[in-house]
Motif scaffolding. Structure first.
Motif, mmCIF file in Angstrom:
data_model
loop_
_atom_site.group_PDB
_atom_site.id
_atom_site.type_symbol
_atom_site.label_atom_id
_atom_site.label_comp_id
_atom_site.label_asym_id
_atom_site.label_seq_id
_atom_site.Cartn_x
_atom_site.Cartn_y
_atom_site.Cartn_z
ATOM 1 N N ALA A 129 1.003 -1.163 0.103
ATOM 2 C CA ALA A 129 0.075 -0.153 -0.111
ATOM 3 C C ALA A 129 0.918 1.210 0.053
ATOM 4 C CB ALA A 129 -1.055 0.131 1.143
ATOM 5 N N LYS A 130 0.406 2.222 -0.531
ATOM 6 C CA LYS A 130 1.357 3.574 -0.690
ATOM 7 C C LYS A 130 0.717 4.561 0.408
ATOM 8 C CE LYS A 130 1.755 3.196 -5.660
ATOM 9 N NZ LYS A 130 1.839 3.668 -6.756
ATOM 10 N N SER A 131 -0.412 4.113 1.105
ATOM 11 C CA SER A 131 -0.699 5.152 2.241
ATOM 12 C C SER A 131 -1.438 4.362 3.242
ATOM 13 C CB SER A 131 -1.511 6.127 1.582
ATOM 14 O OG SER A 131 -2.880 5.608 1.225
ATOM 15 N N LYS A 132 -1.397 5.122 4.448
ATOM 16 C CA LYS A 132 -2.386 4.576 5.522
ATOM 17 C C LYS A 132 -3.692 4.263 5.164
ATOM 18 C CE LYS A 132 0.558 6.749 9.071
ATOM 19 N NZ LYS A 132 0.778 7.537 9.977
ATOM 20 N N ALA A 133 -4.299 5.232 4.682
ATOM 21 C CA ALA A 133 -5.770 5.044 3.986
ATOM 22 C C ALA A 133 -5.799 3.779 3.249
ATOM 23 C CB ALA A 133 -6.142 6.288 3.474
ATOM 24 N N GLN A 134 -4.832 3.509 2.264
ATOM 25 C CA GLN A 134 -5.207 2.627 1.281
ATOM 26 C C GLN A 134 -4.935 1.178 2.088
ATOM 27 O OE1 GLN A 134 -1.861 2.100 -1.830
ATOM 28 N NE2 GLN A 134 -3.623 1.977 -3.208
ATOM 29 N N GLN A 135 -3.923 1.229 2.866
ATOM 30 C CA GLN A 135 -3.928 -0.089 3.819
ATOM 31 C C GLN A 135 -5.046 -0.408 4.576
ATOM 32 O OE1 GLN A 135 -3.273 -0.060 7.299
ATOM 33 N NE2 GLN A 135 -2.695 -2.449 7.526
ATOM 34 N N MET A 136 -5.639 0.561 5.253
ATOM 35 C CA MET A 136 -6.923 0.397 6.048
ATOM 36 C C MET A 136 -8.004 0.128 5.050
ATOM 37 S SD MET A 136 -6.208 3.203 9.213
ATOM 38 C CE MET A 136 -7.486 4.410 8.348
ATOM 39 N N ALA A 139 -7.912 -1.647 2.460
ATOM 40 C CA ALA A 139 -7.685 -3.084 2.095
ATOM 41 C C ALA A 139 -8.021 -3.997 3.161
ATOM 42 C CB ALA A 139 -6.099 -3.282 1.588
ATOM 43 N N GLY A 140 -7.632 -3.578 4.429
ATOM 44 C CA GLY A 140 -8.046 -4.286 5.747
ATOM 45 C C GLY A 140 -9.383 -4.571 5.887
ATOM 46 N N ALA A 141 -10.206 -3.617 5.777
ATOM 47 C CA ALA A 141 -11.704 -3.736 5.777
ATOM 48 C C ALA A 141 -12.267 -4.636 4.601
ATOM 49 C CB ALA A 141 -12.336 -2.403 5.583
ATOM 50 N N ALA A 142 -11.743 -4.552 3.468
ATOM 51 C CA ALA A 142 -12.035 -5.481 2.223
ATOM 52 C C ALA A 142 -11.802 -6.692 2.516
ATOM 53 C CB ALA A 142 -11.491 -4.835 0.927
ATOM 54 N N LEU A 143 -10.593 -6.961 3.326
ATOM 55 C CA LEU A 143 -10.102 -8.151 3.240
ATOM 56 C C LEU A 143 -11.137 -8.895 4.441
ATOM 57 C CD1 LEU A 143 -8.061 -10.679 2.984
ATOM 58 C CD2 LEU A 143 -6.659 -9.301 4.719
ATOM 59 N N ALA A 144 -11.549 -8.307 5.518
ATOM 60 C CA ALA A 144 -12.369 -8.766 6.466
ATOM 61 C C ALA A 144 -13.698 -9.221 5.850
ATOM 62 C CB ALA A 144 -12.539 -7.524 7.685
ATOM 63 N N ALA A 145 -14.153 -8.446 5.061
ATOM 64 C CA ALA A 145 -15.391 -8.614 4.309
ATOM 65 C C ALA A 145 -15.139 -9.991 3.478
ATOM 66 C CB ALA A 145 -15.883 -7.611 3.481
ATOM 67 N N LYS A 146 -14.314 -10.147 2.807
ATOM 68 C CA LYS A 146 -13.857 -11.331 1.885
ATOM 69 C C LYS A 146 -13.777 -12.472 2.761
ATOM 70 C CE LYS A 146 -12.403 -10.545 -2.394
ATOM 71 N NZ LYS A 146 -12.967 -10.599 -3.532
ATOM 72 N N ARG A 147 -13.241 -12.410 3.961
ATOM 73 C CA ARG A 147 -13.287 -13.578 4.711
ATOM 74 C C ARG A 147 -14.562 -13.739 5.560
ATOM 75 N NH1 ARG A 147 -7.383 -12.677 7.195
ATOM 76 N NH2 ARG A 147 -6.218 -13.223 5.555
ATOM 77 N N GLY A 148 -15.503 -12.941 5.439
ATOM 78 C CA GLY A 148 -16.629 -13.062 6.173
ATOM 79 C C GLY A 148 -16.998 -12.537 7.692
ATOM 80 N N GLU A 149 -15.728 -11.864 7.985
ATOM 81 C CA GLU A 149 -15.799 -11.109 9.243
ATOM 82 C C GLU A 149 -16.597 -9.882 9.537
ATOM 83 O OE1 GLU A 149 -11.577 -10.763 9.897
ATOM 84 O OE2 GLU A 149 -11.204 -13.045 9.752
ATOM 85 N N ARG A 150 -16.868 -9.394 8.215
ATOM 86 C CA ARG A 150 -17.691 -8.068 8.213
ATOM 87 C C ARG A 150 -18.772 -8.253 7.106
ATOM 88 N NH1 ARG A 150 -14.717 -2.273 8.222
ATOM 89 N NH2 ARG A 150 -16.386 -1.176 8.168
ATOM 90 N N LYS A 151 -19.598 -7.762 6.992
ATOM 91 C CA LYS A 151 -20.566 -7.509 5.958
ATOM 92 C C LYS A 151 -20.078 -6.781 4.767
ATOM 93 C CE LYS A 151 -24.713 -8.332 8.829
ATOM 94 N NZ LYS A 151 -26.012 -7.639 9.208
ATOM 95 N N ALA A 152 -20.166 -7.181 3.582
ATOM 96 C CA ALA A 152 -19.761 -6.592 2.553
ATOM 97 C C ALA A 152 -20.660 -5.301 2.096
ATOM 98 C CB ALA A 152 -19.796 -7.440 1.176
ATOM 99 N N SER A 153 -21.971 -5.447 2.637
ATOM 100 C CA SER A 153 -22.905 -4.044 2.581
ATOM 101 C C SER A 153 -22.561 -2.892 3.251
ATOM 102 C CB SER A 153 -24.209 -4.577 2.718
ATOM 103 O OG SER A 153 -24.331 -5.170 4.138
ATOM 104 N N GLU A 154 -21.449 -3.261 4.411
ATOM 105 C CA GLU A 154 -21.156 -2.316 5.196
ATOM 106 C C GLU A 154 -19.792 -1.276 4.489
ATOM 107 O OE1 GLU A 154 -20.022 -3.900 9.072
ATOM 108 O OE2 GLU A 154 -22.026 -4.182 9.435
#
Length: 62
Positions: free
Chosen positions: A3-10, A12-27
């Motif tokens: 990632a090139k910035s903190k915002a991009q890294q965060m 990606a973390g949220a998207a990864l959580a949704a991909k793994r089912g730890e968070r709703k993709a609709s959020e």
């Protein structure tokens, strides 16, 4: 590719959580929503695991 910035890294973390089912993709909003749709889990892991030290909050627009 790291990632090139903190915002991009965060986002990606949220998207990864949704991909793994730890968070709703609709959020998801903005960059994390588009990352969730366009990237696979391995790519998201690479972005999310980037260290934040020394990174700007937001990357410069090019």
């Amino acid at each position: 590719m790291p990632a090139k910035s903190k915002a991009q890294q965060m986002a990606a973390g949220a998207a990864l959580a949704a991909k793994r089912g730890e968070r709703k993709a609709s959020e998801l909003k903005g960059a994390s929503k588009s990352m969730h749709k366009s990237m696979n889990e391995k790519q998201l892991e690479e972005f999310a695991s980037t260290k934040q030290k020394g990174k700007p909050q937001h990357s410069a627009k090019s």
